[in-house]
Design a protein around this motif. Structure first.
Motif, PDB file in Angstrom:
ATOM      1  N   ARG A  73     -31.706 -16.597 -17.030  1.00 51.91           N
ATOM      2  CA  ARG A  73     -32.651 -16.111 -16.351  1.00 51.91           C
ATOM      3  C   ARG A  73     -32.030 -15.025 -15.693  1.00 51.91           C
ATOM      4  O   ARG A  73     -32.819 -14.076 -14.964  1.00 51.91           O
ATOM      5  CB  ARG A  73     -33.237 -17.132 -15.417  1.00 51.91           C
ATOM      6  CG  ARG A  73     -34.050 -18.201 -16.110  1.00 51.91           C
ATOM      7  CD  ARG A  73     -34.563 -19.491 -15.045  1.00 51.91           C
ATOM      8  NE  ARG A  73     -35.408 -20.369 -16.114  1.00 51.91           N
ATOM      9  CZ  ARG A  73     -34.998 -21.339 -16.417  1.00 51.91           C
ATOM     10  NH1 ARG A  73     -33.607 -21.633 -16.287  1.00 51.91           N
ATOM     11  NH2 ARG A  73     -35.610 -22.324 -17.065  1.00 51.91           N
ATOM     12  N   ASP A 108     -29.312 -20.676 -16.117  1.00 49.00           N
ATOM     13  CA  ASP A 108     -29.625 -19.898 -14.828  1.00 49.00           C
ATOM     14  C   ASP A 108     -28.900 -18.734 -14.526  1.00 49.00           C
ATOM     15  O   ASP A 108     -29.681 -17.796 -14.331  1.00 49.00           O
ATOM     16  CB  ASP A 108     -29.535 -20.813 -13.451  1.00 49.00           C
ATOM     17  CG  ASP A 108     -30.279 -22.127 -13.563  1.00 49.00           C
ATOM     18  OD1 ASP A 108     -31.509 -22.063 -13.470  1.00 49.00           O
ATOM     19  OD2 ASP A 108     -29.754 -23.425 -13.742  1.00 49.00           O
ATOM     20  N   LEU A 129     -27.152 -25.993 -10.991  1.00 50.21           N
ATOM     21  CA  LEU A 129     -27.353 -24.752 -11.718  1.00 50.21           C
ATOM     22  C   LEU A 129     -26.647 -24.870 -12.990  1.00 50.21           C
ATOM     23  O   LEU A 129     -25.588 -25.350 -12.923  1.00 50.21           O
ATOM     24  CB  LEU A 129     -26.839 -23.455 -10.902  1.00 50.21           C
ATOM     25  CG  LEU A 129     -27.795 -23.001  -9.562  1.00 50.21           C
ATOM     26  CD1 LEU A 129     -26.861 -22.016  -9.165  1.00 50.21           C
ATOM     27  CD2 LEU A 129     -29.036 -22.539 -10.165  1.00 50.21           C
TER      28      LEU A 129
END
Length: 457
Positions: free
Chosen positions: A193, A5, A29
């Motif tokens: 990301r 993430d 996460l």
């Protein structure tokens, strides 16, 4: 391949506090921190053994878990009074809230340091001599205690599933598709990301190169150039006992330039920093009595603000620091203040006769051959001004190490979330916005909140 993430580049204060805020509020996460230096307990500077910097790559003073803070005296400034410009972006009140949270996190991991508060009498004394004492509540946690606290924090992050890979140097970051980045390192490629750059001052070139490749506008910061002063601790003992750090600004009479005394290390050590192969000076101090010295040290820096057409202040200061290394035969220089005033270089014998015993093995020499006249005039005038509030500062045997340089990183253009491009964030000293542990940590917390979506609007 795992798609993270968030990948955080740099395990300094900004990076670690970002990771903490993220994982504490969303344990699901997937977070990885990539650090080019070593693990905290493996970071060692060999100067004490070799008596000279051997130019480790990367420099353990500057790189590794906890960043440059791992070899600092671990002062935490508990207000936005100084230590960066975060308050100019998000406001004084919100910066104070974040600094308070930063302090609470340190306390969670073992900090029990007494807070030192501003002192009106010392401030008035300075004002009578045209000196401005900038005060803030602060803690001197010490190099030794700071490492213990941060090791506890790192262990917490690892237990929560945050991955921390050390001795991994990021080579490039490629936006392969919307919301997906490839982070290429010297060991492996990773995907994520979101990316947070938390590379510290030592990562200035990395940020500059990334911005240039991706068409991100950058702004040059000012630079500070000067010396580190070392003298018997009794000279500044009153200030140290009352407020610990006398951070003092002065406007010189000769040029009306601004100089500042800062980074005061009570009974501490002078050390070298290696930035891209160029040696400069710094200082730190321990908390434990058995690790203290009889000296204190601090920086005196003269600020330089360039205007058009010149726009490369870091290169300018680096060239001066490099010149000092050339004259110092690969080392930083040391000179007695009395020798500087008399227009003569210091020698081994003159340093040996000094009543101030140096804590760093440096090359005796002549700083007037290195520093520009205007900068040197500012430093000398400032030392005499400081002598008015702390008699003995301008003694012949006060030692000057050179050069000390603060290359405040260029500032990339950013939005209110500190994104320099979509899903790429830049925080801490590497952003050019902070220059202290407290504000770097606070900025890391702020960006994490933005990513989590619960920051104040």
């Amino acid at each position: 391949m795992t798609v993270y993430d968030v990948i955080i580049v740099g395990a300094g204060m900004g990076g670690l506090f970002s990771a903490y805020e993220l994982i504490q509020n969303n344990p699901s996460l997937k977070i990885k921190i990539i650090e080019k230096g070593k693990k905290l307990n493996e970071r060692k500077c060999f100067v004490s053994n070799t008596q000279q910097c051997i130019r480790c790559n990367p420099c353990s003073i500057m790189s590794g878990e906890v960043g440059a803070g791992g070899f600092s005296d671990f002062k935490t400034i508990l207000s936005p009074s100084y230590g960066g410009w975060l308050q100019d972006y998000i406001g004084w009140d919100q910066t104070q809230v974040l600094i308070n949270q930063f302090n609470e996190i340190l306390e969670k991991f073992g900090d029990q340091t007494e807070i030192k508060y501003p002192d009106d009498e010392l401030q008035q004394r300075c004002l009578r001599h045209n000196l401005r004492l900038i005060s803030s509540p602060l803690k001197h946690i010490g190099t030794d205690h700071g490492r213990i606290i941060m090791k506890n924090m790192i262990d917490f992050l690892l237990d929560k599933g945050v991955e921390i890979d050390t001795e991994m140097d990021v080579k490039s970051i490629i936006n392969v598709q919307e919301n997906l980045f490839k982070v290429q390192t010297n060991k492996t490629d990773e995907e994520c990301r979101k990316v947070i750059f938390a590379v510290g001052r030592v990562g200035n070139k990395f940020i500059e190169d990334y911005c240039n490749r991706n068409g991100i506008k950058v702004y040059s910061n000012h630079v500070d150039l000067g010396v580190r002063v070392e003298l018997p601790s009794v000279i500044w003992k009153e200030f140290e006992d009352k407020i610990y750090e006398p951070k003092i600004q002065y406007r010189t009479k000769t040029y009306e330039d601004t100089t500042r005394m800062f980074c005061h290390n009570s009974r501490g050590y002078v050390v070298t920093e290696n930035t891209n192969g160029i040696l400069t000076t710094n200082g730190h101090a321990y908390k434990e009595e058995k690790l203290k010295t009889n000296n204190s040290n601090f920086a005196i820096l003269s600020s330089i603000h360039f205007t058009e057409p010149f726009n490369n202040p870091i290169e300018y200061v680096s060239s001066i620091a490099k010149l000092s290394n050339i004259i110092g035969n690969g080392n930083v220089l040391i000179q007695r203040f009395g020798d500087l005033i008399r227009g003569r270089r210091s020698t081994e014998s003159r340093i040996a006769m000094s009543t101030t015993i140096p804590t760093l093995k440096a090359t005796p020499g002549d700083l007037s051959l290195v520093l520009p006249k205007r900068i040197l005039d500012n430093i000398i005038e400032t030392i005499y001004a400081l002598n008015q509030v702390a008699p003995g500062t301008s003694n012949d045997d006060s030692l000057l190490y050179g050069v000390e340089a603060k290359y405040y990183s260029i500032r990339p253009q950013t939005n209110e979330n500190f994104e320099i491009s979509k899903n790429v964030y830049c925080i801490g000293d590497g952003s050019g916005i902070t220059r202290s542990l407290s504000q770097a940590g606070a900025m890391g917390i702020y960006v994490a909140k933005k990513i989590l979506g619960n920051a104040e609007k």
